[in-house]
Design an enzyme around this catalytic site. Structure first.
Site, PDB file in Angstrom:
ATOM      1  N   HIS A  55      17.096  -8.880   2.600  1.00  0.00           N
ATOM      2  CA  HIS A  55      17.879  -7.736   3.083  1.00  0.00           C
ATOM      3  C   HIS A  55      19.324  -8.151   3.354  1.00  0.00           C
ATOM      4  O   HIS A  55      20.263  -7.443   2.974  1.00  0.00           O
ATOM      5  CB  HIS A  55      17.270  -7.162   4.367  1.00  0.00           C
ATOM      6  CG  HIS A  55      16.049  -6.339   4.153  1.00  0.00           C
ATOM      7  ND1 HIS A  55      16.036  -5.195   3.401  1.00  0.00           N
ATOM      8  CD2 HIS A  55      14.780  -6.499   4.617  1.00  0.00           C
ATOM      9  CE1 HIS A  55      14.821  -4.667   3.407  1.00  0.00           C
ATOM     10  NE2 HIS A  55      14.035  -5.444   4.130  1.00  0.00           N
TER      11      HIS A  55
ATOM     12  N   HIS B 110      11.489 -11.905   2.737  1.00  0.00           N
ATOM     13  CA  HIS B 110      11.673 -10.447   2.766  1.00  0.00           C
ATOM     14  C   HIS B 110      12.898 -10.088   3.608  1.00  0.00           C
ATOM     15  O   HIS B 110      13.759  -9.313   3.173  1.00  0.00           O
ATOM     16  CB  HIS B 110      10.411  -9.795   3.336  1.00  0.00           C
ATOM     17  CG  HIS B 110      10.509  -8.318   3.552  1.00  0.00           C
ATOM     18  ND1 HIS B 110       9.703  -7.426   2.914  1.00  0.00           N
ATOM     19  CD2 HIS B 110      11.317  -7.565   4.360  1.00  0.00           C
ATOM     20  CE1 HIS B 110      10.007  -6.196   3.296  1.00  0.00           C
ATOM     21  NE2 HIS B 110      10.986  -6.263   4.187  1.00  0.00           N
ATOM     22  N   GLU B 111      12.971 -10.634   4.813  1.00  0.00           N
ATOM     23  CA  GLU B 111      14.079 -10.311   5.717  1.00  0.00           C
ATOM     24  C   GLU B 111      15.395 -10.930   5.261  1.00  0.00           C
ATOM     25  O   GLU B 111      16.447 -10.292   5.332  1.00  0.00           O
ATOM     26  CB  GLU B 111      13.746 -10.715   7.151  1.00  0.00           C
ATOM     27  CG  GLU B 111      12.529 -10.020   7.735  1.00  0.00           C
ATOM     28  CD  GLU B 111      12.571  -8.499   7.664  1.00  0.00           C
ATOM     29  OE1 GLU B 111      13.679  -7.914   7.674  1.00  0.00           O
ATOM     30  OE2 GLU B 111      11.499  -7.881   7.598  1.00  0.00           O
TER      31      GLU B 111
END
Length: 164
Positions: free
Chosen positions: A73, A69-70
């Site tokens: 980004h 998820h991170e």
């Protein structure tokens, strides 16, 4: 920093590089995040911060979902620039297409909220309490004034504190 997390970050980058057929700059990774967030991506600094307590308590899901998820980004930022929405279609494309994961915005880890001291203020017209945070209470001590919306009177400190 735990080795498994570092290895997962690297694996996510290699997966993205194979998918997009280009190289991505690796981020600085730290374990200096507290509170309710599991991870944070600092886009312009190319930095990832992770919560060590949530990592330890949710190891498998953290490695499976939070780390990609991170990383997604940062990948989205490097591919599409800074004008995209944090969980917009570009980020979702990476989550679904590259990592084959649902583009979940938030984790569901159990998080203990820390207790906070509230300073109780009142006005003349209502029996309602106005619980102020320590920061707002300090502003009052330095001269800031807050007013009741109903009677417009200045809120005054009762001397009472409570932990919530």
């Amino acid at each position: 920093m735990p080795e498994r997390l570092h290895m997962k970050v690297e694996a996510c980058y290699q997966q993205a590089e194979a998918f997009f057929k280009r190289r991505f700059t690796r981020p600085e990774v730290s374990f200096k995040l507290r509170g309710q967030k599991a991870g944070v991506a600092h886009l312009t600094e190319n930095k990832l911060r992770f919560n060590p307590r949530l990592y330890q308590e949710n190891l498998d899901n953290f490695l499976r979902q939070t780390v990609p998820h991170e990383v997604a980004h940062l990948i989205a930022h490097q591919l599409f620039g800074g004008r995209i929405q944090p969980h917009g279609e570009e980020w979702q494309l990476i989550m679904r297409g590259v990592y084959e994961l649902p583009p979940d915005r938030c984790h569901t880890y159990a998080v203990e909220r820390r207790k906070a001291t509230r300073f109780v203020y009142r006005c003349a017209c209502v029996d309602n309490d106005f619980p102020f945070s320590a920061q707002r209470h300090a502003l009052v001590a330095r001269g800031r004034r807050y007013f009741c919306r109903r009677c417009k009177a200045t809120l005054t400190f009762t001397g009472e504190q409570r932990v919530e």
